[in-house]
Motif scaffolding. Structure first.
Motif, short mmCIF file in Angstrom:
data_model
loop_
_atom_site.label_atom_id
_atom_site.label_comp_id
_atom_site.label_asym_id
_atom_site.label_seq_id
_atom_site.Cartn_x
_atom_site.Cartn_y
_atom_site.Cartn_z
N GLY A 88 0.79 -1.22 0.00
CA GLY A 88 0.00 0.00 0.00
C GLY A 88 0.83 1.27 0.00
O GLY A 88 0.37 2.31 -0.46
N LEU A 89 2.07 1.18 0.50
CA LEU A 89 2.94 2.36 0.57
C LEU A 89 3.99 2.36 -0.53
O LEU A 89 4.81 3.30 -0.57
N ALA A 90 3.99 1.35 -1.39
CA ALA A 90 5.06 1.19 -2.38
C ALA A 90 5.19 2.43 -3.27
O ALA A 90 4.20 2.88 -3.86
N PRO A 91 6.41 2.99 -3.37
CA PRO A 91 6.60 4.19 -4.20
C PRO A 91 6.71 3.89 -5.69
O PRO A 91 6.64 4.80 -6.51
N GLY A 92 6.90 2.64 -6.04
CA GLY A 92 7.05 2.27 -7.45
C GLY A 92 6.76 0.81 -7.67
O GLY A 92 6.54 0.04 -6.71
N THR A 93 6.79 0.37 -8.92
CA THR A 93 6.42 -1.01 -9.25
C THR A 93 7.39 -2.01 -8.66
O THR A 93 6.99 -3.09 -8.21
N GLY A 94 8.70 -1.69 -8.67
CA GLY A 94 9.68 -2.63 -8.14
C GLY A 94 9.42 -2.96 -6.69
O GLY A 94 9.46 -4.14 -6.28
N THR A 95 9.17 -1.95 -5.88
CA THR A 95 8.86 -2.18 -4.47
C THR A 95 7.56 -2.95 -4.32
O THR A 95 7.44 -3.82 -3.45
N LEU A 96 6.58 -2.64 -5.15
CA LEU A 96 5.30 -3.33 -5.09
C LEU A 96 5.47 -4.81 -5.39
O LEU A 96 4.91 -5.67 -4.70
N VAL A 97 6.26 -5.14 -6.41
CA VAL A 97 6.48 -6.55 -6.75
C VAL A 97 7.18 -7.26 -5.60
O VAL A 97 6.82 -8.39 -5.23
N GLY A 98 8.20 -6.63 -5.02
CA GLY A 98 8.90 -7.24 -3.89
C GLY A 98 7.97 -7.49 -2.72
O GLY A 98 8.02 -8.55 -2.07
N ALA A 99 7.10 -6.52 -2.43
CA ALA A 99 6.15 -6.69 -1.34
C ALA A 99 5.13 -7.78 -1.65
O ALA A 99 4.70 -8.51 -0.75
N ARG A 100 4.76 -7.92 -2.92
CA ARG A 100 3.84 -8.99 -3.31
C ARG A 100 4.47 -10.37 -3.10
O ARG A 100 3.80 -11.33 -2.70
N VAL A 101 5.78 -10.46 -3.36
CA VAL A 101 6.48 -11.71 -3.09
C VAL A 101 6.43 -12.04 -1.60
O VAL A 101 6.16 -13.18 -1.20
N LEU A 102 6.67 -11.04 -0.76
CA LEU A 102 6.58 -11.25 0.69
C LEU A 102 5.17 -11.65 1.10
O LEU A 102 4.98 -12.50 1.98
N GLN A 103 4.17 -11.05 0.48
CA GLN A 103 2.79 -11.48 0.72
C GLN A 103 2.63 -12.96 0.41
O GLN A 103 1.97 -13.70 1.16
N GLY A 104 3.20 -13.40 -0.71
CA GLY A 104 3.10 -14.79 -1.09
C GLY A 104 3.78 -15.72 -0.10
O GLY A 104 3.28 -16.83 0.17
N VAL A 156 -11.48 4.87 -3.66
CA VAL A 156 -10.44 5.21 -2.68
C VAL A 156 -9.07 5.32 -3.34
O VAL A 156 -8.32 6.25 -3.09
N GLY A 157 -8.75 4.37 -4.21
CA GLY A 157 -7.44 4.33 -4.85
C GLY A 157 -6.88 2.93 -4.81
O GLY A 157 -7.26 2.11 -3.96
N TRP A 158 -5.95 2.64 -5.72
CA TRP A 158 -5.46 1.26 -5.82
C TRP A 158 -4.75 0.79 -4.56
O TRP A 158 -4.73 -0.40 -4.24
N ARG A 159 -4.16 1.71 -3.81
CA ARG A 159 -3.44 1.31 -2.60
C ARG A 159 -4.38 0.70 -1.55
O ARG A 159 -3.96 -0.11 -0.72
N ALA A 160 -5.65 1.08 -1.62
CA ALA A 160 -6.62 0.60 -0.63
C ALA A 160 -6.84 -0.91 -0.73
O ALA A 160 -7.21 -1.54 0.26
N ILE A 161 -6.61 -1.50 -1.92
CA ILE A 161 -6.84 -2.95 -2.03
C ILE A 161 -5.85 -3.73 -1.18
O ILE A 161 -6.11 -4.88 -0.82
N PHE A 162 -4.73 -3.13 -0.84
CA PHE A 162 -3.75 -3.77 0.04
C PHE A 162 -3.92 -3.31 1.48
O PHE A 162 -3.81 -4.11 2.42
N LEU A 163 -4.18 -2.03 1.69
CA LEU A 163 -4.30 -1.50 3.05
C LEU A 163 -5.50 -2.04 3.79
O LEU A 163 -5.52 -2.07 5.03
N VAL A 164 -6.52 -2.51 3.05
CA VAL A 164 -7.69 -3.09 3.71
C VAL A 164 -7.32 -4.36 4.48
O VAL A 164 -8.04 -4.78 5.40
N ASN A 165 -6.18 -4.97 4.13
CA ASN A 165 -5.73 -6.16 4.85
C ASN A 165 -5.25 -5.86 6.26
O ASN A 165 -5.14 -6.78 7.09
N LEU A 166 -4.95 -4.59 6.57
CA LEU A 166 -4.42 -4.26 7.90
C LEU A 166 -5.44 -4.49 9.00
O LEU A 166 -5.16 -5.23 9.96
N PRO A 167 -6.64 -3.91 8.93
CA PRO A 167 -7.62 -4.23 9.99
C PRO A 167 -8.06 -5.69 9.95
O PRO A 167 -8.26 -6.30 11.01
N ALA A 168 -8.20 -6.25 8.74
CA ALA A 168 -8.59 -7.66 8.65
C ALA A 168 -7.52 -8.55 9.26
O ALA A 168 -7.83 -9.52 9.98
#
Length: 500
Positions: A88-104, A156-168
């Protein structure tokens, strides 16, 4: 609450990790526009997550048997939630991909332990109810993913699809910590680290080769270097597994035609049914100019029908051999995806509906039967390995499907744009895959025609894969009895319980 608390904790976790497979699909065009991402970048946003899940499922299950299933589930949940914040805080695609790997990675720990945790928490009739609810939640997550993703992205914005996982994630962590009890498998078992490493390299390099080929063509040296690395890793995996005292995957199981047929069927099912969905989402938003919510609703018939059919098929097809249920499901998927090839430059979203409905029937028939069917092909002692293997191959099918359809789309779109006389057709095709049409009336007309042709090529190949896999499953699988007949008691070794 105390009785069904473990089910709620595990089901919430499953909902989070499985919805993140589909929730991102309708957000891809917005992510691309916000970050200037190529379609290859967007493919990695999906495949980084799927590959991490596939590569680590079996290893995570073995580790959980040793150190504790609850402990591994909680660690996976914390990692998944923290990685969602990074996404949700990723400043660019590279960071987003890395964070998605950690999610996996976190998702693999959660998914690998879910069945065992439920098996320890419930017995008899309650166990059947628990598995049924868990399966229904898993199916609902696929249906709700595109719709929820569209609502959050548009309002809300694309970042919200990831940030919604925080309260859940916080709620799930609280419930899991209080409601789940610790359990173990074979405490003297080993984690097959060399096998997991070789498998990860093989799958990752193969996917990288396919995605890079989509952007650079098959003449690129980096593509063939990745192909060679993948081939060497496959050889290393086979050598390691054949010599290991505790292999991640017992290669002798592959001599079992039914086991192999179900693995191939599971992989082909994800490839054929979902490999093209990201391209369809880009077409709906980038070419037809629909919003993210509309795109999610337009794609939802597949998941909704699959959910309904899966609920009905368990009752109506009890006693039918799994080869007919899984094989028939793949044939429906193949036929449904081929119907999607009716899309042309003048089509609107309704051209997708017949194919989505038929494909949904196939997914609803075949997907719920895979786990029970594969358990019926192996001895009870290897049930955990077999269940992990079929989930691993399903995730690989999704990852490869996304990569292959990207290559097919780009090649066809580039050819069409070149024929239309557009300058730099390769760059134009890459931009088009990300939802950016060529400027001007002539450029837009060429882009619409090229996108439709590229999408048609991709879905045609996916449909043929589904049909071929359906025939193969019918020929190979010889498990007797219904898919659901594989004893659920055997699916989870009776664990030893320690105090919380």
């Amino acid at each position: 609450m105390r009785k069904w608390g473990p089910l709620i904790a595990v089901s919430l976790g499953a909902f989070m990790l499985l919805i993140d497979t589909t929730i991102v699909i309708v957000a891809l065009p917005e992510i691309g526009r916000a970050n200037g991402s190529s379609y290859a970048d967007l493919q990695w946003v999906m495949d980084g997550y799927a590959l991490a899940l596939a590569a680590l499922l079996l290893g995570a299950g073995a580790l959980a048997d040793i150190v504790g299933r609850k402990r591994v589930y909680l660690v996976g949940l914390v990692l998944f939630t923290a990685a969602s914040l990074l996404c949700g805080l990723a400043p660019g695609t590279g960071t987003l991909v890395g964070a998605r790997v950690l999610q996996g990675v976190g998702g693999a720990a959660m998914l690998a332990t879910a069945i065992a945790l439920l098996g320890d928490a419930y017995q008899g009739r309650d166990r059947g109810i628990a598995f049924g609810v868990w399966g229904a939640v898993s199916g609902a997550s696929a249906a709700l993913g595109p719709i929820l993703g569209g609502l959050l992205t548009e309002h809300v914005g694309w970042r919200a699809i990831f940030l919604v996982n925080l309260p859940a994630g916080a709620v799930t962590l609280f419930l899991a910590g209080r409601m789940l009890r610790e359990s173990y498998g074979k405490r003297d078992a080993r984690v097959d680290v060399p096998g997991a490493a070789a498998f990860t390299v093989a799958a990752g390099a193969a996917t990288y080769a396919l995605i890079r080929a989509g952007g650079h063509g098959w003449s690129d040296r980096g593509v063939w270097a990745a192909v060679a690395a993948s081939a060497l890793a496959v050889v290393a995996f086979c050598v390691v597994e054949s010599r290991s005292a505790a292999p991640m995957l017992d290669l002798r199981l592959l001599a079992n035609r039914s086991f192999t047929g179900i693995l191939v069927g599971g992989m082909a099912m994800q490839f054929a049914a979902f490999g093209w969905v990201a391209l369809a989402s880009v077409w709906l938003q980038g070419v037809l100019d629909h919003g993210a919510v509309q795109a999610g609703l337009m794609l939802s018939p597949l998941a909704v029908v699959a959910f309904v059919v899966s609920a009905l098929s368990g009752r109506l097809l009890h006693g039918v051999s799994p080869r007919w249920i899984i094989g028939g499901g793949l044939l429906f998927i193949g036929a449904g995806v081929l119907l999607l090839s009716r899309v042309d430059a003048g089509s609107d979203w309704t051209a997708l509906v017949p194919g989505l409905l038929v494909t949904g029937i196939g997914v609803g028939l075949g997907a719920p039967s895979l786990a029970g069917a594969v358990l019926g092909t192996v001895p009870p002692a290897q049930a955990g390995m077999a269940g992990g293997a079929v989930n691993t191959f399903r995730q690989l099918g999704f990852a490869f499907g996304v990569a292959v359809t990207g290559v097919l789309f780009r090649d066809k779109a580039e050819s069409m744009l070149d024929g239309a006389g557009l300058a730099r057709p390769g760059a134009a095709a890459e931009a088009l895959a990300g939802g950016r049409v060529a400027p001007g009336a002539a450029g837009r007309a060429a882009s619409e025609s090229a996108f439709a042709s590229g999408l048609d090529t991709a879905v045609t190949v996916c449909g043929l894969v589904g049909l071929a896999a359906g025939v193969l499953v019918i020929l190979l699988v010889r498990t007797s009895g219904p898919a659901a007949a594989a004893p659920r008691e055997a699916a989870v070794e009776r664990p030893r319980v320690a105090a919380n």
